[in-house]
Design an enzyme around this catalytic site. Structure first.
Site, PDB file in Angstrom:
ATOM      1  N   CYS A 140       0.837  -1.199   0.000  1.00  0.00           N
ATOM      2  CA  CYS A 140       0.000   0.000   0.000  1.00  0.00           C
ATOM      3  C   CYS A 140       0.876   1.255   0.000  1.00  0.00           C
ATOM      4  O   CYS A 140       0.640   2.201  -0.753  1.00  0.00           O
ATOM      5  CB  CYS A 140      -0.919  -0.016   1.223  1.00  0.00           C
ATOM      6  N   CYS A 141       1.932   1.253   0.826  1.00  0.00           N
ATOM      7  CA  CYS A 141       2.860   2.383   0.869  1.00  0.00           C
ATOM      8  C   CYS A 141       3.554   2.573  -0.475  1.00  0.00           C
ATOM      9  O   CYS A 141       3.791   3.707  -0.908  1.00  0.00           O
ATOM     10  CB  CYS A 141       3.909   2.167   1.958  1.00  0.00           C
ATOM     11  N   CYS A 222      -0.776   8.394   7.131  1.00  0.00           N
ATOM     12  CA  CYS A 222      -2.127   8.115   6.656  1.00  0.00           C
ATOM     13  C   CYS A 222      -3.037   7.810   7.842  1.00  0.00           C
ATOM     14  O   CYS A 222      -2.596   7.259   8.862  1.00  0.00           O
ATOM     15  CB  CYS A 222      -2.104   6.938   5.691  1.00  0.00           C
ATOM     16  N   CYS A 225      -3.180   4.379   9.570  1.00  0.00           N
ATOM     17  CA  CYS A 225      -1.901   3.919  10.109  1.00  0.00           C
ATOM     18  C   CYS A 225      -1.340   4.843  11.185  1.00  0.00           C
ATOM     19  O   CYS A 225      -0.159   4.775  11.521  1.00  0.00           O
ATOM     20  CB  CYS A 225      -0.891   3.762   8.974  1.00  0.00           C
ATOM     21  N   CYS A 250       7.990   3.163   6.038  1.00  0.00           N
ATOM     22  CA  CYS A 250       7.171   2.907   4.857  1.00  0.00           C
ATOM     23  C   CYS A 250       8.014   2.678   3.618  1.00  0.00           C
ATOM     24  O   CYS A 250       7.515   2.260   2.579  1.00  0.00           O
ATOM     25  CB  CYS A 250       6.207   4.063   4.611  1.00  0.00           C
TER      26      CYS A 250
END
Length: 269
Positions: A140-141, A222, A225, A250
């Site tokens: 996702c990162c 985010c 997170c 990340c």
């Protein structure tokens, strides 16, 4: 999301009363502050001089980066300001983009992930994939941060970050200046600043900052997170809190293969 992760989402019960502001909690003058500010100013001026038209501040819109943006604006330095709009940021974080533009008259470059990549990832893994495994969280990162950062840095010879040695054990040896494998120069002008220094500067110069800092979030990424920290927890304890401490990056500040086969390092997270 697992029950264990879900139970950690609310503000920790041991956090201080929410009436306190980050400035009242952290802003303290410490010996050597003026010297650290002067050293940072000197480095920013030299960086702009050495890399005319080819340097960017990669801002996470956190407290450290707001200090750097304020300095760049006050000094009138030709350093571009860019940020990543991951699609998962808090509204309070996004509010700083127009605040910077209005306060300083600077245009903030905004880089977003490629829509098709996000749609494909979410369809395949779901909106809460980051909680399922480290691999999915880093995937996702990669889509939301690393790829857009690569576009921000493309064609640029240098960049400026808000990394500080005090932020975590992983960042304890952050240099003031480093040269990446691809030759790009990375400047970390606040490497030796303390958290008290950051907030003393913000208080002294009335620097805009993320309202979430007043809710005990010293390190903000985010929304899924990031959580508030409790009394006694480390600075970045609220980032990816369900993971082992060694995994808490990340990838923005770890060498990554670029699409062209060179090595890039990325932005303050």
């Amino acid at each position: 999301m697992t029950a264990a992760v879900s139970s950690l989402l609310p503000l920790p019960s041991t956090a201080p009363a929410a009436a306190s502001s980050a400035i009242s909690l952290y802003a303290r003058y410490t010996e050597g502050f003026e010297e650290r500010v002067e050293a940072t100013i000197a480095q920013l001026r030299q960086a702009a001089l050495d890399h005319p038209g080819s340097i960017v501040q990669a801002t996470s819109l956190g407290a450290e980066d707001m200090v750097l943006t304020d300095l760049i604006a006050r000094l009138g330095l030709p350093i571009a300001v860019g940020t990543l709009q991951t699609g998962k940021l808090h509204a309070e974080t996004l509010a700083l983009i127009p605040a910077i533009e209005q306060r300083y008259g600077l245009k903030v470059e905004v880089y977003s992930p490629r829509e098709e990549a996000v749609v494909h990832f979410v369809r395949r893994h779901g909106e809460e994939a980051m909680y399922e495994s480290i691999e999915l969280r880093k995937g996702c990162c990669q889509i939301r941060k690393l790829e857009p950062l690569g576009r921000m840095l493309e064609g640029r010879a240098a960049w400026v970050t808000g990394l500080r040695r005090e932020q975590s054990a992983n960042r304890g040896s952050v240099p003031l200046r480093e040269v990446e494998a691809n030759g790009r120069v990375k400047f970390n002008p606040l490497a030796d600043w303390t958290w008290n220094d950051i907030w003393h500067y913000i208080a002294t110069h009335d620097v805009p900052y993320n309202a979430l800092h007043d809710q005990f979030m010293p390190s903000i990424g985010c929304a899924p997170c990031t959580r508030a920290i409790a009394v006694g927890e480390e600075f970045r304890a609220g980032r990816w809190w369900w993971e082992d401490e060694k995994a808490k990056e990340c990838g923005l500040h770890v060498a990554q293969p670029s699409p062209r086969g060179t090595q890039d390092e990325a932005v303050a997270a």
